[in-house]
Design a protein around this motif. Structure first.
Motif, mmCIF file in Angstrom:
data_model
loop_
_atom_site.group_PDB
_atom_site.id
_atom_site.type_symbol
_atom_site.label_atom_id
_atom_site.label_comp_id
_atom_site.label_asym_id
_atom_site.label_seq_id
_atom_site.Cartn_x
_atom_site.Cartn_y
_atom_site.Cartn_z
ATOM 1 N N GLY A 76 0.835 -1.205 0.000
ATOM 2 C CA GLY A 76 0.000 0.000 0.000
ATOM 3 C C GLY A 76 0.866 1.250 0.000
ATOM 4 O O GLY A 76 2.079 1.168 -0.195
ATOM 5 N N TYR A 77 0.238 2.397 0.194
ATOM 6 C CA TYR A 77 1.003 3.639 0.229
ATOM 7 C C TYR A 77 0.397 4.625 1.215
ATOM 8 O O TYR A 77 -0.754 4.480 1.639
ATOM 9 C CB TYR A 77 1.123 4.258 -1.176
ATOM 10 N N ILE A 78 1.213 5.603 1.580
ATOM 11 C CA ILE A 78 0.794 6.658 2.497
ATOM 12 C C ILE A 78 0.829 7.966 1.724
ATOM 13 O O ILE A 78 1.840 8.293 1.105
ATOM 14 C CB ILE A 78 1.766 6.753 3.695
ATOM 15 N N GLU A 79 -0.286 8.685 1.736
ATOM 16 C CA GLU A 79 -0.335 9.956 1.025
ATOM 17 C C GLU A 79 -0.602 11.091 2.000
ATOM 18 O O GLU A 79 -1.548 11.050 2.784
ATOM 19 C CB GLU A 79 -1.425 9.921 -0.044
ATOM 20 N N PHE A 80 0.247 12.114 1.944
ATOM 21 C CA PHE A 80 0.071 13.290 2.795
ATOM 22 C C PHE A 80 -0.890 14.248 2.119
ATOM 23 O O PHE A 80 -0.980 14.290 0.897
ATOM 24 C CB PHE A 80 1.407 14.031 2.969
ATOM 25 N N ASP A 81 -1.558 15.070 2.924
ATOM 26 C CA ASP A 81 -2.311 16.190 2.386
ATOM 27 C C ASP A 81 -1.337 17.121 1.668
ATOM 28 O O ASP A 81 -0.137 17.087 1.926
ATOM 29 C CB ASP A 81 -2.971 16.970 3.537
ATOM 30 N N LYS A 82 -1.876 17.996 0.803
ATOM 31 C CA LYS A 82 -1.033 18.984 0.133
ATOM 32 C C LYS A 82 -0.249 19.790 1.158
ATOM 33 O O LYS A 82 -0.703 19.955 2.288
ATOM 34 C CB LYS A 82 -1.894 19.915 -0.722
ATOM 35 N N GLU A 83 0.892 20.326 0.708
ATOM 36 C CA GLU A 83 1.833 20.983 1.614
ATOM 37 C C GLU A 83 2.185 20.001 2.724
ATOM 38 O O GLU A 83 1.960 20.235 3.900
ATOM 39 C CB GLU A 83 1.267 22.299 2.157
ATOM 40 N N TRP A 84 2.727 18.857 2.279
ATOM 41 C CA TRP A 84 2.972 17.701 3.152
ATOM 42 C C TRP A 84 3.825 18.023 4.365
ATOM 43 O O TRP A 84 3.665 17.422 5.423
ATOM 44 C CB TRP A 84 3.623 16.573 2.343
ATOM 45 N N TYR A 85 4.741 18.996 4.244
ATOM 46 C CA TYR A 85 5.679 19.325 5.318
ATOM 47 C C TYR A 85 4.998 19.989 6.509
ATOM 48 O O TYR A 85 5.596 20.156 7.570
ATOM 49 C CB TYR A 85 6.802 20.229 4.771
ATOM 50 N N LYS A 86 3.712 20.396 6.316
ATOM 51 C CA LYS A 86 2.955 20.938 7.450
ATOM 52 C C LYS A 86 1.529 20.380 7.426
ATOM 53 O O LYS A 86 0.586 21.008 7.895
ATOM 54 C CB LYS A 86 2.951 22.476 7.413
ATOM 55 N N ALA A 87 1.399 19.177 6.850
ATOM 56 C CA ALA A 87 0.076 18.571 6.648
ATOM 57 C C ALA A 87 -0.663 18.351 7.961
ATOM 58 O O ALA A 87 -0.059 18.071 8.992
ATOM 59 C CB ALA A 87 0.230 17.241 5.911
ATOM 60 N N LYS A 88 -1.987 18.480 7.879
ATOM 61 C CA LYS A 88 -2.820 18.199 9.051
ATOM 62 C C LYS A 88 -3.649 16.928 8.848
ATOM 63 O O LYS A 88 -4.496 16.594 9.662
ATOM 64 C CB LYS A 88 -3.725 19.402 9.367
ATOM 65 N N ALA A 89 -3.393 16.228 7.734
ATOM 66 C CA ALA A 89 -4.070 14.955 7.484
ATOM 67 C C ALA A 89 -3.185 14.062 6.638
ATOM 68 O O ALA A 89 -2.346 14.542 5.867
ATOM 69 C CB ALA A 89 -5.408 15.181 6.787
ATOM 70 N N ILE A 90 -3.384 12.764 6.817
ATOM 71 C CA ILE A 90 -2.575 11.776 6.107
ATOM 72 C C ILE A 90 -3.440 10.529 5.886
ATOM 73 O O ILE A 90 -4.277 10.201 6.727
ATOM 74 C CB ILE A 90 -1.304 11.465 6.934
ATOM 75 N N THR A 91 -3.266 9.894 4.725
ATOM 76 C CA THR A 91 -4.119 8.755 4.382
ATOM 77 C C THR A 91 -3.295 7.504 4.117
ATOM 78 O O THR A 91 -2.297 7.541 3.397
ATOM 79 C CB THR A 91 -4.968 9.077 3.135
ATOM 80 N N LEU A 92 -3.735 6.407 4.731
ATOM 81 C CA LEU A 92 -3.121 5.093 4.508
ATOM 82 C C LEU A 92 -3.984 4.361 3.492
ATOM 83 O O LEU A 92 -5.170 4.128 3.736
ATOM 84 C CB LEU A 92 -3.073 4.336 5.836
#
Length: 347
Positions: A244-260
């Motif tokens: 699988g993969y992990i995707e950060f919200d946009k502007e990943w370096y300060k993201a407030k959400a993340i999806t597995l």
């Protein structure tokens, strides 16, 4: 121990963002700010409710009113100011990149060890809850074996030669300012790369404007990274694995959400509801380390900073971007580098 007392050197954009988030930190007290411009120092102090505004960096460095100093001035001044702080017995959080190159950083870490002061590169994204969560998921095997990282960081600026980012004298260029973030993410997951390849566009002012980096590891992992100060990037990040993969919200370096995202199509999103941009988390880390009496953060070790700078030194040596006063970069043995894959374009 009573609250850790902070001082800030510099009153620019990053210093303002840091000071704005400081109020969300659970620990620490922001007591002083220094700028060579009295108007800037006074305005900054007033804006953030800081008691002491100083017009001389060394007044702050030698002040008995502060325990730790946050350095937020252009890259070329990091080395000298961090050195002065260490010699004055002050703990230091220095904005990234910690120094221009690895040789400078080694010298500072050796000095910090000798003087027994805490020093950390301000890699604030390391302490972002979404980044911490991603690392946890990778370590728990949620995506199987992590195999690749794709990440970008870039924005489009007018090419003004006097702007810090286009000015070689101030340590300008995309790599040190924004490229460090995607490299940090890749090295957080896989460690120091065994292979580094790049394509870069170098501008008229002899700093890099745009680059694509390909990092490789002996274990078969890859990272495809992009950094830019002339194009607006999506600023996304994905960590891919065998399951699988992990995707950060946009502007990943300060993201407030993340999806597995799992192989079977299932998705699980985690949201982090923190205030501000997230500088408060590195403040809390520094306070914790100082109160525990350790000299480096276990979560962003001196070795991590040295490894980041080593990768960036290699890239810069290859694209031919150097800064005033750093001939040591070019004394490395060129035989070890794979130049034939790298083509550089003047912009």
């Amino acid at each position: 121990m009573s609250e850790v007392r902070w001082g800030i050197i510099g009153t620019g954009t990053i210093a303002k963002a840091f000071a704005a988030d400081f109020r969300y930190a659970k620990t620490g007290e922001l007591r002083a700010v220094a700028s060579r411009d009295k108007g800037s120092a006074d305005a900054f102090a007033e804006q953030f409710g800081i008691e002491l505004a100083m017009v001389d960096y060394f007044s702050l460095i030698n002040s008995h009113e502060v325990d730790v100093i946050y350095i937020a001035v252009p890259h070329v001044f990091h080395f000298e100011l961090t050195k002065a702080c260490i010699l004055a017995g002050k703990h230091v959080l220095c904005e990234k990149p910690f120094t221009l190159n690895q040789a400078q950083a080694k010298e500072l870490f050796e000095l910090a060890q000798a003087k027994e002061v805490f020093v950390m590169e301000a890699m604030w994204s390391r302490f972002n809850p979404a980044v911490e969560q991603a690392l946890e998921w990778v370590e728990e095997g949620e995506i199987g074996n992590a195999q690749s990282v794709q990440a970008s960081f870039g924005f489009a600026l007018e090419q003004d030669p006097s702007h810090r980012l286009f000015n070689r004298e101030l340590g300008g260029g995309a790599l040190l300012d924004v490229g460090i973030y995607p490299i940090f993410l890749a090295q957080l997951i896989f460690g120091k790369p065994d292979f580094v390849q790049n394509q870069a566009v170098v501008g008229d002012t002899d700093v890099d404007l745009l680059e694509q980096l390909l990092l490789g590891w002996d274990g078969g992992q890859l990272a495809s990274l992009e950094a830019s100060i002339i194009t607006q990037q999506p600023n996304r990040a994905v960590i891919s694995g065998t399951h699988g993969y992990i995707e950060f919200d946009k502007e990943w370096y300060k993201a407030k959400a993340i999806t597995l995202c799992k192989q079977d199509g299932s998705e699980h999103t985690m949201t982090f509801d923190f205030q501000g941009v997230g500088y408060q988390f590195e403040v809390e880390e520094v306070n914790r380390c100082i109160q525990e009496g350790v000299l480096q953060s276990p979560n962003h070790l001196w070795e991590d900073t040295l490894n980041l700078l080593s990768t960036m030194d290699e890239i810069r040596q290859d694209i031919g971007v150097s800064y005033p006063g750093e001939p040591e970069l070019y004394e490395m043995d060129v035989e070890h580098h794979h130049h034939e894959h790298n083509h550089h374009h003047k912009h």
